[in-house]
Enzyme design. Structure first.
Site: not given
Ligand code: LAN
Length: 723
Positions: A452-455, A458
């Site tokens: 996932i992009t934001d995972c 982060e």
């Protein structure tokens, strides 16, 4: 207690240990909202020691000492909070928590179990029944999620589930639900996703649903409405649905099924013309109505269903089942989510048989989705939120500036980051329309594997933050692994400058006209989101710092950051806020936006930031807190909660601190967070804080610890520097 959570490299399985001293699990009628007592009290018994640091030790332990009262209470509160929270961490480094909330997932598991004749254990079934009754509302119905009012989606599916679990029609609670369904006109007024399950179970004929036109998958991929372009969740749900529809799979018609046929409708089952009700839906459920375009298309595909060519259908089915099997293999039989997990399982049961290896492998991964809290046993919205909670926990602890006190916990968490990064692309990724995966981080576990992009963002941020600290743990996440992660981020930036959730946006937003799910919005393609965009921008900024990788793909990174920032600015609303798509709601979206902008060097004096601050200040309550109702997400406009919520307050206060805003508002917010803390360092679970597709809520139990710690930490750090 006899229930134990067993974790292995992120996989979470609840086991009922018969020999263990067993006490009946209580539940707290006041709060059915995933307070997670079962897991937490187990963990506390094992790991928790009350805080034994007093002020005389501060100097030696390098803990800041403040004369000023609020800062000094903030330090105590933070120490107490982390002391509690670290006892919830498990050996593989992650923080488990309840990730349920939607009320339409357990029925998928129970119906699949009934049809394919796999059984949950007696203890599991007991807990599931408890769960379903606990969440029955006073009008006899169930909501779409645990805080929703009754809907036909929730009621019809959960009614059936209880009946399949053996609850008699004469049970008063079942009778109440029965009356609710009758009052609303019968199960033909349930939304299409519920009707689908009714058909598979044999309590509605397949004529009752619009055609899913399996041959659609055989059309050329360049067509802008080809399923390969859908948002991965939509794609992976409609894939097995198309197979099951194409083959008109129906379970065995047992006496119980025949009985259910008589319970779900007002008229006699045999006399109902189900074709008439394909588009009927109760007003209680209607969120994204079918468009005229969709109705017209349905007319054609429904007509085609009368004359379809068997050979072509076979071709479509073969293609679909091979695709389903590929998804199963790519995800180690977990599948992307709990909806396609059980639909895939049914498809495999049908095509390969009950005794097949593939079905066995599926069975082994059912329990990854189960979670036990005091309200009973449920199916989670994902196989957990392991990575997501871990990256935020690390950042919250680091923000306090007290990392030296928690090196064990941080090293363990680093281990989780290490083992959960995806290190290769899936097999035949192009054939199965999968974006590259190598270097990405998933939301839950490595075995699940959908990055996932934001995972990923982060993941990069936290890895680098930890690398900045000097711990004696080997830096196993090597530069090349971080470079691959950056490659993943760069490869997922959309044309509009923003980032979507898993992949690039593959078709225009006009395709939403074809959304067949009346209960969800914006599911057809993966749109750019302010949260994902901010996270990716922050990761790129961190990565290109002098101390990290200032020369790696510098030009591309510079451009990507600029475009991302423009996207964030463009999406600010007139009132200064940002809509948050994945948690409640404007405080969440605004927090992400502000963090991204400030990290990129936006001046706190700029109009953008000033307006955002004004917005936040205008929403602060008298008690110093912020509280947003989940209805903010549904109606896309700020709606106050009756009570201030610690999680919303933490997001608001974090934003205000980043924006260097009015310190009185910040202090009042911090005081609110401190006042709400329990003596053991925890906070009580308040209202549900996560959301998806506008209309369904999902629990993030650990948010109640993570974000207060983060806000308190930033407060201490800011004041420490100022002193
Ligand atoms: C999630 C969980 C994680 C979440 C974040 C990473 C927090 C977000 O920033 C991006 C979107 C994402 C990945 C997300 C999307 C929608 C999901 C997968 C979920 C909320 C978990 C469950 C939900 C899924 C769609 C539920 C199944 C229901 C269907 C309508 C298919």
């Amino acid at each position: 207690m006899a229930w134990r959570l067993i974790c292995d490299r992120g996989q979470q399985v609840w086991k009922y240990l018969k020999n263990e001293n067993s006490t009946e699990i209580y539940f707290d009628k006041q709060n059915l909202n995933s307070a997670d007592k079962v897991y937490r009290e187990n963990a506390i018994q094992l790991n928790y020691k009350p805080l034994n640091i007093d002020e005389s030790q501060y100097d030696k332990l390098k803990i800041p000492i403040f004369n000023e009262q609020l800062s000094s209470s903030a330090v105590k509160s933070t120490l107490n909070a982390i002391n509690y929270y670290k006892s919830l961490q498990v050996e593989d480094g992650h923080w488990p928590g309840d990730y349920a909330g939607p009320m339409f997932l357990l029925p998928g598991a129970i119906i699949t179990g009934y049809i394919t004749k796999f059984d949950f254990t007696e203890e599991e079934k007991y807990q599931m029944i408890k769960y379903l009754f606990n969440h029955q509302l006073s009008d006899g119905g169930w909501g779409t999620h645990i805080e929703s009012r009754s809907t036909m989606f929730g009621t019809v599916l959960n009614y059936i589930s209880l009946r399949l679990l053996g609850i008699s029609f004469n049970d008063q609670r079942i009778k109440n639900a029965y009356k609710f369904i009758q009052r609303e006109g019968g199960a033909m007024y349930a939304p299409s996703w519920a009707k689908f399950w009714l058909c598979v179970l044999g309590v509605m004929p397949w004529e009752g649903v619009n055609s899913l036109f399996p041959e659609l998958w055989l059309l050329p991929q360049w067509l802008p409405f080809h399923p390969s372009r859908y948002w991965c969740h939509c794609r992976m749900v409609y894939l097995p649905m198309s197979y099951i529809y194409g083959e008109k799979i129906v379970g065995e018609i047992s006496p119980l099924i025949k009985q259910l046929r008589n319970e779900l409708y007002i008229d006699k089952y045999e006399y109902i013309d189900f074709t008439k009700y394909r588009n009927s839906i109760s007003p209680l459920d209607l969120y994204s109505p079918q468009t005229i375009l969709l109705k017209m298309l349905n007319f054609f595909t429904n007509s085609y269903e009368h004359i379809y060519n068997r050979q072509l259908r076979n071709k479509a089915s073969e293609f679909l089942i091979s695709y389903i099997e590929a998804e199963d293999e790519h995800t180690n039989y977990i599948d992307i989510g709990p909806v396609n997990k059980f639909l895939n399982m049914l498809s495999v049961w049908h095509s390969k048989g009950r005794q097949s290896k593939q079905f066995e492998l599926h069975l082994n991964r059912v329990n990854d989705y189960l979670w036990l809290s005091e309200d009973g046993m449920k199916i989670q919205g994902y196989n957990g939120s392991q990575l997501w909670d871990t990256v935020f926990s690390i950042q919250a602890i680091l923000e306090t500036g007290l990392a030296h006190l928690y090196t064990n916990s941080l090293n363990l968490a680093y281990y989780y980051l290490d083992i959960s990064q995806v290190l290769e692309d899936v097999k035949d990724n192009i054939k199965y329309n999968r974006h590259i995966s190598k270097g990405g981080w998933p939301f839950s576990t490595r075995d699940h594997g959908w990055p996932i992009t934001d995972c990923t963002a982060e993941g990069i941020k936290t890895t680098l933050l930890l690398h900045e600290q000097i711990f004696n743990c080997p830096r196993r996440i090597t530069s090349d692994r971080l470079e691959y992660a950056i490659h993943f981020i760069l490869s997922t930036q959309n044309k509009d400058g923003g980032w979507a959730s898993y992949e690039l946006q593959r078709s225009g937003s006009w395709i939403e006209w074809l959304n067949p799910a009346e209960v969800f919005k914006d599911i057809m393609v993966d749109y750019s989101y302010v949260e994902c965009t901010s996270a990716c921008v922050q990761a790129l900024l961190k990565f290109r710092l002098e101390i990290h990788f200032p020369n790696h793909r510098r030009k591309e990174i510079d451009i990507a950051i600029d475009r991302g920032i423009k996207f964030i600015k463009k999406n600010q609303r007139k009132d200064g806020s940002w809509y948050g798509s994945w948690a409640v709601c404007f405080t969440y979206g605004t927090w992400f936006a502000i963090e991204g902008l400030i990290a990129a060097g936006e001046s706190t004096e700029s109009n953008t930031i000033k307006k955002a601050v004004e917005f936040l200040l205008s929403k602060q309550n008298f008690d110093g807190g912020w509280g947003e109702s989940y209805l903010s997400c549904v109606y896309k406009s700020y709606i106050d909660h009756k009570q201030s919520q610690v999680v919303n307050t933490a997001w608001a206060v974090l934003s205000l601190m980043s924006a260097k805003a009015d310190s009185i508002a910040i202090r009042k917010g911090i005081q609110f967070i401190i006042n709400k803390q329990c003596s053991n360092g925890d906070w009580n679970q308040q209202s549900i804080s996560g959301v998806f597709n506008g209309n369904c809520m999902i629990s993030y139990t650990n948010y109640r610890n993570i974000f207060p710690i983060w806000a308190l930490g930033r407060f201490i750090k800011n004041n420490y520097i100022q002193q």
